[in-house]
Enzyme design. Structure first.
Site, PDB file in Angstrom:
ATOM      1  N   ASN A  20     -17.946  11.454   9.020  1.00 39.32           N
ATOM      2  CA  ASN A  20     -19.238  11.124   9.614  1.00 39.32           C
ATOM      3  C   ASN A  20     -20.193  10.665   8.522  1.00 39.32           C
ATOM      4  O   ASN A  20     -20.327  11.328   7.499  1.00 39.32           O
ATOM      5  CB  ASN A  20     -19.820  12.349  10.317  1.00 39.32           C
ATOM      6  N   GLY A  37      14.522 -34.143  -3.361  1.00 42.60           N
ATOM      7  CA  GLY A  37      13.732 -34.148  -4.584  1.00 42.60           C
ATOM      8  C   GLY A  37      14.351 -33.336  -5.697  1.00 42.60           C
ATOM      9  O   GLY A  37      14.191 -33.673  -6.883  1.00 42.60           O
ATOM     10  N   THR A  38      15.054 -32.281  -5.367  1.00 44.32           N
ATOM     11  CA  THR A  38      15.719 -31.478  -6.398  1.00 44.32           C
ATOM     12  C   THR A  38      16.796 -32.301  -7.087  1.00 44.32           C
ATOM     13  O   THR A  38      16.922 -32.303  -8.320  1.00 44.32           O
ATOM     14  CB  THR A  38      16.327 -30.211  -5.783  1.00 44.32           C
ATOM     15  N   LYS A  98     -17.646   5.559  -5.580  1.00 46.68           N
ATOM     16  CA  LYS A  98     -16.812   6.608  -6.170  1.00 46.68           C
ATOM     17  C   LYS A  98     -15.893   7.124  -5.059  1.00 46.68           C
ATOM     18  O   LYS A  98     -16.362   7.527  -3.993  1.00 46.68           O
ATOM     19  CB  LYS A  98     -17.700   7.747  -6.699  1.00 46.68           C
ATOM     20  N   HIS A  99     -14.598   7.089  -5.309  1.00 50.96           N
ATOM     21  CA  HIS A  99     -13.615   7.541  -4.331  1.00 50.96           C
ATOM     22  C   HIS A  99     -13.813   6.860  -2.978  1.00 50.96           C
ATOM     23  O   HIS A  99     -13.809   7.502  -1.928  1.00 50.96           O
ATOM     24  CB  HIS A  99     -13.647   9.061  -4.189  1.00 50.96           C
ATOM     25  N   ASP A 128     -29.322  18.250  16.919  1.00 49.00           N
ATOM     26  CA  ASP A 128     -29.378  18.980  15.648  1.00 49.00           C
ATOM     27  C   ASP A 128     -29.219  18.061  14.436  1.00 49.00           C
ATOM     28  O   ASP A 128     -29.842  18.271  13.387  1.00 49.00           O
ATOM     29  CB  ASP A 128     -28.349  20.109  15.609  1.00 49.00           C
ATOM     30  N   HIS A 136     -12.548   5.618   8.636  1.00 47.89           N
ATOM     31  CA  HIS A 136     -11.721   6.772   8.293  1.00 47.89           C
ATOM     32  C   HIS A 136     -10.826   6.482   7.085  1.00 47.89           C
ATOM     33  O   HIS A 136     -10.648   5.340   6.719  1.00 47.89           O
ATOM     34  CB  HIS A 136     -10.851   7.166   9.487  1.00 47.89           C
ATOM     35  N   THR A 152      21.104 -29.535   5.367  1.00 47.00           N
ATOM     36  CA  THR A 152      22.057 -28.491   4.957  1.00 47.00           C
ATOM     37  C   THR A 152      22.594 -27.705   6.142  1.00 47.00           C
ATOM     38  O   THR A 152      23.456 -26.833   5.956  1.00 47.00           O
ATOM     39  CB  THR A 152      21.389 -27.510   3.972  1.00 47.00           C
ATOM     40  N   ASP A 203      10.044 -23.729   6.657  1.00 44.21           N
ATOM     41  CA  ASP A 203      11.406 -24.065   6.225  1.00 44.21           C
ATOM     42  C   ASP A 203      12.416 -23.483   7.218  1.00 44.21           C
ATOM     43  O   ASP A 203      12.290 -22.333   7.638  1.00 44.21           O
ATOM     44  CB  ASP A 203      11.653 -23.501   4.829  1.00 44.21           C
TER      45      ASP A 203
END
Length: 554
Positions: free
Chosen positions: A432, A48-49, A289-290, A508, A554, A79, A137
């Site tokens: 956490n 095609g090229t 934010k951050h 706790d 994390h 090729t 290819d």
């Protein structure tokens, strides 16, 4: 077997007499070929090229004339021939190589212009396996690598963006290429074939179950060179992988300054968070934010959701990223632009909303055309010294989990709705993570602490700060810490529910949530002290739900 280093000196200048062009992307091809032909450079091409060049009136030699062998097997073999690869790999100043080229009639090639079958585009088009495989290819990468290896004599290009650079050098030198140019383009060529092979390997890994890959590589194309990275002394670039997952990489930037490294990172976090909320069920807004949410809420519409999200932490929202799960309308746009905002990202926007945002010329508005699927499979990658950490995307969704009530008191219907909401948000908060929620809105968020107790306490304190800000806004003045009922500001967490991204290792953390006013809790469970935590919840009349899935981030 190792090959001895070639002692032949590398020339600085190489005259260009012959070019082989074989491209899928024909952007700029004809103009480039015409500029070469004007200099008397012979053009050799394929398929095609060659047809495109011939139709443009250029004299072009078919590669089969060069090899004396026709294209076969539907163009799979054209090729891959010694007369092509000898022309690419021959060391012209080496006597033995030169003799072999002369003996076998190998004519040198000085410029190789090849870009590859569009594998990446085909892969993401939804095509069937066989069609995608046909777009792998073979001959192109072989030629590119050969020419790049032998860049002492050849100039190789894989990208139309290189054409002007090559032509400028030929103009400056009177028809020669320089070693500096050839070496730079060789580096780009090797990078292109590496990225191409990485994309193929990544596709195969997605369709063939074979455990963790023994060799892993990840590819992207430079979309933008960024001003700097996380900090001004760090260089950075933004690369697109071709993945069609809606987000910052696929979005259309309607207006605003160029995105920074941190903008891109935060915008991705914001949009992934808001995508947890089905737009067919509810409007939702996430303010980030951050890379951490500072306010997330559902509402009857985007404006209502935004006001609820902003109320959680109006101080941190200043300079933040606002993500929406529905179309941005003018009313919401006016509210969002009342405070300094870095980025608004949404699936789409009304023209009136776009006009409102346009008044803030530096504010970036990104429209993605859709939302990412939180259930979709995918891969995340993070670099560490000497290696890469690779994992599947966290695609756990609470609606798919088997929730267990483990306390004497079950949550009310309203509490259960808020618990699910809070757990959706906790998935996107750095560990956490503790998230308090009430009426489908966050009212306190504790992120990234070494102790879950600290996260619970920070969230409660920020909730009290937010309550003070709301009271001050209503009163039109500053509100002191000692004001309010019972001598203190009532935090927004009173009567809320709380979500934890991982289990409570001790009671706790739960007790801190109780102290903040939470009435129900949702957490993964799985601690060796689950019984102790459940007993503490029962002792305080708290309802507790276990998800069986954690969301460390994390």
């Amino acid at each position: 077997m190792a090959v001895a280093a070639n002692p032949t000196p590398v020339p600085d200048r190489v005259s260009v007499r012959r070019a082989l062009l074989s491209v899928s992307d024909k952007t700029g091809l004809v103009d480039f070929a015409k500029a070469l032909a004007v200099r008397g450079i012979e053009l050799v091409s394929t398929g095609g090229t060659r047809r495109s060049l011939a139709e443009a009136g250029l004299a072009v030699r078919d590669v089969s004339e060069l090899t004396g062998f026709p294209e076969i097997m539907d163009g799979r073999v054209k090729t891959l021939h010694p007369l092509v690869h000898g022309a690419l790999l021959g060391i012209r100043d080496d006597a033995a190589h030169a003799a072999a080229m002369a003996e076998h009639g190998i004519q040198p090639i000085d410029i190789l212009c090849v870009n590859l079958y569009p594998f990446e585009e085909t892969r993401h088009s939804g095509a069937e396996f066989g069609h995608i495989l046909e777009n792998v290819d073979i001959g192109g990468p072989a030629m590119i690598r050969a020419a790049a290896k032998n860049h002492a004599y050849l100039t190789v290009t894989t990208d139309p963006a290189d054409y002007a650079e090559i032509l400028a050098t030929l103009e400056e030198t009177g028809g020669e290429t320089t070693l500096d140019l050839r070496r730079r383009l060789a580096g780009r060529a090797f990078a292109r074939t590496a990225a191409y092979d990485a994309a193929i390997a990544d596709w195969f890994a997605g369709v063939v179950s074979d455990g963790p890959r023994r060799h892993a590589s990840f590819a992207g194309r430079l979309a933008e060179t960024l001003r700097y990275g996380e900090n001004p002394h760090q260089s950075a670039g933004f690369y697109r992988t071709g993945d069609k997952r809606p987000g910052v990489a696929t979005a259309r930037q309607v207006q605003g300054k160029a995105l920074s490294y941190n903008n891109i990172n935060d915008t991705d976090a914001a949009f992934e968070c808001v995508a947890e909320f089905d737009p067919n069920r509810t409007a939702a807004v996430a303010i980030i934010k951050h890379a951490n949410p500072c306010g997330v809420a559902e509402g009857g519409d985007i404006l209502a959701a935004y006001h609820k999200a902003l109320a959680c932490d109006p101080v941190s929202a200043f300079g933040g990223i606002v993500a929406l799960n529905r179309r941005l309308d003018a009313a919401a746009a006016r509210a969002i632009t009342e405070i300094f905002t870095e980025v608004i990202v949404a699936p789409e926007a009304d023209e009136e909303a776009i006009a409102v945002v346009a008044a803030k010329k530096n504010l970036r508005l990104l429209l993605t055309g859709g939302l990412p699927d939180p259930r979709a499979l995918g891969t995340t990658v993070r670099s560490v010294a000497g290696g890469l950490l690779v994992q599947s995307r966290d695609n756990g969704v609470i609606d798919d989990l088997d929730l267990r009530v483990v306390t004497k008191r079950a949550p009310t219907e309203a509490e259960m709705g808020d618990l699910k909401f809070a757990f959706r948000v906790a998935k996107h908060v750095k560990s956490n993570a503790i998230v308090y929620a009430k009426d489908r809105a966050t009212v306190g968020i504790g992120a990234g602490q070494m102790s879950r107790v600290d996260s619970a306490r920070i969230a409660a304190r920020k909730s009290e700060d937010a309550a003070r800000a709301l009271l001050a806004e209503a009163a039109g003045r500053e509100v002191a810490a000692g004001e309010g009922a019972e001598g203190r500001i009532k935090p927004l967490t009173l009567g809320s529910v709380v979500a934890s991204d991982a289990f409570f290792p001790f009671a706790d953390g739960l007790l801190s949530a109780v102290e903040a006013g939470a009435t129900a809790v949702i957490q993964p469970g799985g601690s060796m002290r689950d019984d102790e935590v459940i007993s503490a919840a029962d002792a305080h009349g708290i309802a507790m739900v276990l998800t069986g899935m954690r969301h460390f981030r994390h």
